[in-house]
Design an enzyme around this catalytic site. Structure first.
Site, PDB file in Angstrom:
ATOM      1  N   THR A   1       0.851  -1.192   0.000  1.00  0.00           N
ATOM      2  CA  THR A   1       0.000   0.000   0.000  1.00  0.00           C
ATOM      3  C   THR A   1       0.882   1.236   0.000  1.00  0.00           C
ATOM      4  O   THR A   1       2.026   1.192   0.447  1.00  0.00           O
ATOM      5  CB  THR A   1      -0.867   0.093   1.273  1.00  0.00           C
ATOM      6  OG1 THR A   1      -0.007   0.316   2.406  1.00  0.00           O
ATOM      7  CG2 THR A   1      -1.681  -1.162   1.482  1.00  0.00           C
ATOM      8  N   ASP A   2       0.325   2.335  -0.489  1.00  0.00           N
ATOM      9  CA  ASP A   2       0.998   3.607  -0.264  1.00  0.00           C
ATOM     10  C   ASP A   2       0.903   3.887   1.240  1.00  0.00           C
ATOM     11  O   ASP A   2       0.138   3.243   1.961  1.00  0.00           O
ATOM     12  CB  ASP A   2       0.349   4.730  -1.095  1.00  0.00           C
ATOM     13  CG  ASP A   2       1.282   5.940  -1.237  1.00  0.00           C
ATOM     14  OD1 ASP A   2       2.297   6.017  -0.508  1.00  0.00           O
ATOM     15  OD2 ASP A   2       0.992   6.820  -2.074  1.00  0.00           O
ATOM     16  N   TRP A   3       1.660   4.845   1.703  1.00  0.00           N
ATOM     17  CA  TRP A   3       1.887   5.077   3.138  1.00  0.00           C
ATOM     18  C   TRP A   3       0.634   5.635   3.837  1.00  0.00           C
ATOM     19  O   TRP A   3       0.451   6.835   3.940  1.00  0.00           O
ATOM     20  CB  TRP A   3       3.068   6.031   3.270  1.00  0.00           C
ATOM     21  CG  TRP A   3       4.423   5.386   3.339  1.00  0.00           C
ATOM     22  CD1 TRP A   3       5.407   5.682   4.244  1.00  0.00           C
ATOM     23  CD2 TRP A   3       4.985   4.350   2.514  1.00  0.00           C
ATOM     24  NE1 TRP A   3       6.519   4.893   4.030  1.00  0.00           N
ATOM     25  CE2 TRP A   3       6.289   4.073   2.983  1.00  0.00           C
ATOM     26  CE3 TRP A   3       4.504   3.602   1.431  1.00  0.00           C
ATOM     27  CZ2 TRP A   3       7.120   3.108   2.414  1.00  0.00           C
ATOM     28  CZ3 TRP A   3       5.324   2.635   0.853  1.00  0.00           C
ATOM     29  CH2 TRP A   3       6.600   2.404   1.348  1.00  0.00           C
ATOM     30  N   THR A   4      -0.223   4.717   4.304  1.00  0.00           N
ATOM     31  CA  THR A   4      -1.552   5.094   4.781  1.00  0.00           C
ATOM     32  C   THR A   4      -1.752   4.773   6.249  1.00  0.00           C
ATOM     33  O   THR A   4      -1.357   3.697   6.711  1.00  0.00           O
ATOM     34  CB  THR A   4      -2.616   4.275   4.005  1.00  0.00           C
ATOM     35  OG1 THR A   4      -2.164   4.116   2.660  1.00  0.00           O
ATOM     36  CG2 THR A   4      -3.952   4.954   4.023  1.00  0.00           C
TER      37      THR A   4
END
Ligand code: BGC
Length: 749
Positions: free
Chosen positions: A259-262
């Site tokens: 995932t992108d940094w979430t």
């Protein structure tokens, strides 16, 4: 006593056994069996910084010692490696090379060169002890106002996908990985964590997913990053249709999806959707995964499937292989590469009366605050910590020009004043351009041979661009350009404008004023030297636009459906904030301007050169899967140069509405000397001519006569030919990712 001995023996056995289960390529199944649920959760949830990665890098995959699983270091790109340049208590430095931004790479249209740059970046990934580079970013330039367009390649999926594959192949040739991001439709920064991008299935397939699909067909990126935004109602990170049905099952991708940094999103549903790694990762997410398995809301099979991807990745990493990195990549060689590569992405927009090159360097009056504060790259995670940036003033001096010292002092004093009072260096807004008196400008015109004016634009993560003083030039900039040109022209001297920007700007209202306009982009740390190389003719520009320069921002088909500070209705859900309608549909970029016959300032694929090229008669030959075409290109001018030829294809009239033509191939010559020619070749598969029919969930290539157009730009077709597709072709795919809101789709009917 007996019991103690038994327990002791068991303990030894467990330890011995544990030592024997070190991960190898042959025992992944065994390791998966032996990993506890807690350990599996640990593998699926990364950390931003647990002290085991590389300082300043973006994150790590957590280690598990008993299986010999090392920490895996992830670091940002794409313009180079992003790590901290210094470390506490350490006198060494860890600067990385700042290469040209993604957009500039795409404007080279040179896959060999992009691969070479990728290889240099990958070498820095390796030598700085990292394992995976979080790049390239290949989202489509839907609007010139997107704050991150500078990291991305193009408005066209074929160009973006091919440049991406070259970049990935280059980086990964070092035995380190890449992460192709952000999957998918992450085309605005405003409210990027929440915004719902509503797109038709056709536009999704043909425009937004296509670059990823092409990149995967021509390279094998170790990882793919799922984006922040929602897509047709669901976060892409939680979309099993996107990550599993399309990416894994339909396209056969078997690398790792992260995932992108979430923060703060449900973990189990994201693992179920197909992510193998949640980043940046928090302890609660591990607990969440463990509890979800225990309460049955996430199956162990789903966990194991993703753990396997993590283990597969680990096996490939330099850390697993025990690579002993030097922390000393050859920064000098890479600086030389970035300098020689940058002119290939620079686009010569105007060059009246051969104003450029200036082969006899003389006295130059260098205007514009950016000339003394040149920008190598954009802001945010794509910003590289480089050791230096060569200003244009220094670059021109290095090239033998005499840069007017009074003007230099003036701009530097203005900057210091500004820094003290208002803003910090490098972040001056475009509405501030120091104002010079007419008398001073007249004196500068008398004392110098030529004027160079730089207009600079900065953008980056978190925010989209503005129209005023950003996309458009400011009143101060316009006044500077007009007054300087008047004074220099009055004495028969020329004026050159350099654009130091990460994104598209309005040019139509002022491009007739100066003698030449060089779009330098943000060309990496050797910026000033590279621009001076082009100005002085040591190098020649050979970039062509990877996007359209419209007349005005309101001409951009996405404009009404893009955050521009207006146009949002503040109801329950705000348009262009909480959701964004892709009403322009497949008509993104030149597909719109050419199909609707709209004038532009500079078309897609446009770029002048210091010479001229003549195109020969194309030759087309049918192959088993499609066709091959070739065309001779001859340098008919007086200077060396490289030419980019674009192959546009127009489909026969059929069931579906289509753009008048679409890019299906491109090629660039080597450096051709005057009189020299080269044959360029294009290979096209008939399936690549297909459009997506939503009614049947099919890719369809219709039979009939296809027009092949060989262009120097989308508006400058130099030769034509045709190809007859004998039989229609179809490929049925899953009917997934339907739009969740009504779209008012643009059509030519
Ligand atoms: C960006 C990614 C980047 C990640 C790690 C995110 O905010 O969107 O592109 O790779 O941070 O720094």
């Amino acid at each position: 006593m007996k019991k103690t001995i038994f327990t002791f023996t068991l303990l030894i056995a467990v330890i011995t056994n544990a030592q024997q289960t070190l991960l190898t390529p042959d025992n992944i199944d065994e390791v998966i069996k032996e990993l506890t649920l807690e350990e599996k959760a640990r593998l699926l949830v990364g950390r931003y910084d647990n002290g085991k990665g590389v300082p300043g890098a973006a994150g790590v995959i957590q280690d598990i010692e008993r299986f010999g699983l090392p920490p895996v270091a992830l670091t940002d790109g794409p313009a180079g490696v992003r790590i901290a340049p210094t470390r506490p208590g350490d006198t060494a430095t860890y600067y990385a090379t700042g290469f040209p931004i993604g957009t500039a790479l795409a404007c080279t249209w040179n896959t060999d060169l992009v691969e070479e740059i990728g290889a240099a970046i990958g070498n820095e990934v390796l030598e700085y002890g990292c394992d995976v580079l979080l790049a390239p970013g290949i989202n489509i330039h839907r609007s010139p106002l997107c704050g991150r367009d500078f990291e991305y390649f193009s408005e066209d999926p074929v160009l973006a996908g091919n440049i991406a594959a070259a970049y990935v192949n280059g980086v990964q040739s070092n035995g380190v990985g890449t992460s192709v991001k952000h999957f998918a439709v992450n085309s605005q920064e405003t409210n990027r964590f929440e915004v719902d991008e509503v797109v038709s299935q056709r536009a999704l397939r043909e425009i937004y997913l296509k670059p990823f699909q092409i990149a995967l067909s021509k390279s094998n990126p170790w990882t793919i990053m799922s984006s922040y935004n929602r897509l047709n109602g669901t976060w892409t990170q939680s979309s099993r249709e996107l990550l599993t049905d399309i990416l894994r099952d339909e396209w056969g991708y078997d690398g790792l999806i992260m995932t992108d940094w979430t923060d703060g999103r449900p973990s189990a549903e994201r693992v179920y959707a197909g992510n193998s790694l949640l980043m940046p990762g928090y302890a609660e997410q591990e607990t969440d995964i463990i509890e979800s398995v225990r309460n049955g809301s996430l199956s162990m099979e789903d966990v194991d499937r993703q753990v396997r991807h993590v283990l597969d990745l680990i096996l490939k990493t330099p850390h697993y292989k025990g690579y002993s990195f030097s922390n000393k990549p050859d920064l000098k060689a890479h600086a030389a590469l970035t300098r020689s590569a940058a002119p290939e992405g620079m686009v010569l927009l105007e060059n009246r009366d051969s104003a450029l090159p200036i082969v006899n360097p003389g006295k130059v009056a260098l205007f514009g605050r950016t000339s003394y504060d040149f920008m190598a790259g954009g802001l945010g995670s794509g910003d590289v910590n480089k050791a230096y940036i060569v200003n244009l003033s220094d670059g021109l001096t290095n090239a033998g020009f005499q840069v007017d010292g009074r003007l230099k002092n003036y701009y530097e004093a203005q900057r210091n004043l500004r820094e003290k009072t208002k803003e910090i260096a490098g972040e001056w807004s475009a509405d501030f351009e120091p104002v010079l008196s007419d008398r001073n400008i007249a004196r500068l015109a008398e004392d110098n041979d030529v004027a160079v004016i730089t207009f600079g634009r900065q953008a980056g993560e978190w925010a989209d661009r503005h129209i005023d003083n950003d996309f458009n030039i400011s009143n101060d900039e316009r006044a500077l350009l007009e007054r300087v040109t008047e004074a220099f022209h009055a004495l028969g001297k020329k004026v050159i404008v350099v654009l130091n920007t990460g994104g598209v700007m309005e040019t139509a209202s002022w491009k007739h004023i100066p003698d030449a306009i060089l779009l330098a982009w943000q060309p990496g740390q050797e910026a000033g030297n590279a621009v001076a190389d082009v100005i002085s003719g040591v190098a020649f520009p050979s970039g062509k636009l990877s996007m359209t320069f419209p007349l005005t921002v309101s001409d951009v088909p996405a404009n009404n459906n893009f955050p521009t500070g207006s146009g949002s209705d503040f109801g329950d859900a705000r348009r262009n904030h909480d959701y964004t309608l892709h009403d322009e549909d497949i008509y993104v970029g030149y597909r719109y301007f050419t199909s609707f016959d709209k004038p532009v300032s500079y078309p897609f694929g446009y770029g002048l050169s210091y010479t001229e090229f003549e195109y020969g008669k194309p030759v087309v030959r049918a192959t088993r899967d499609g066709f091959e075409a070739s065309i001779d290109v001859k340098n008919t001018g007086n200077a060396p140069g490289k030419e980019v030829v674009q192959l546009y294809v127009g489909a026969p009239a059929g069931e579906m509405e289509k753009p008048v033509f679409e890019l299906k191939g491109f090629a660039k010559t080597a450096a051709l000397q005057p009189g020299e020619s080269q044959t360029l070749r294009f290979v096209v598969n008939s399936m690549d001519l297909a459009s997506f029919n939503e009614d049947s969930s099919q890719w369809q290539t219709e039979a009939g006569n296809y027009r092949l157009m060989f262009g120097a730009s989308a508006n400058d077709i130099r030769a034509t030919a045709s190809f007859n597709q004998k039989k229609p072709l179809t490929k049925t795919v899953g009917n997934v990712l339907q739009p969740n809101r009504q779209l008012n789709r643009l059509t030519r009917k």
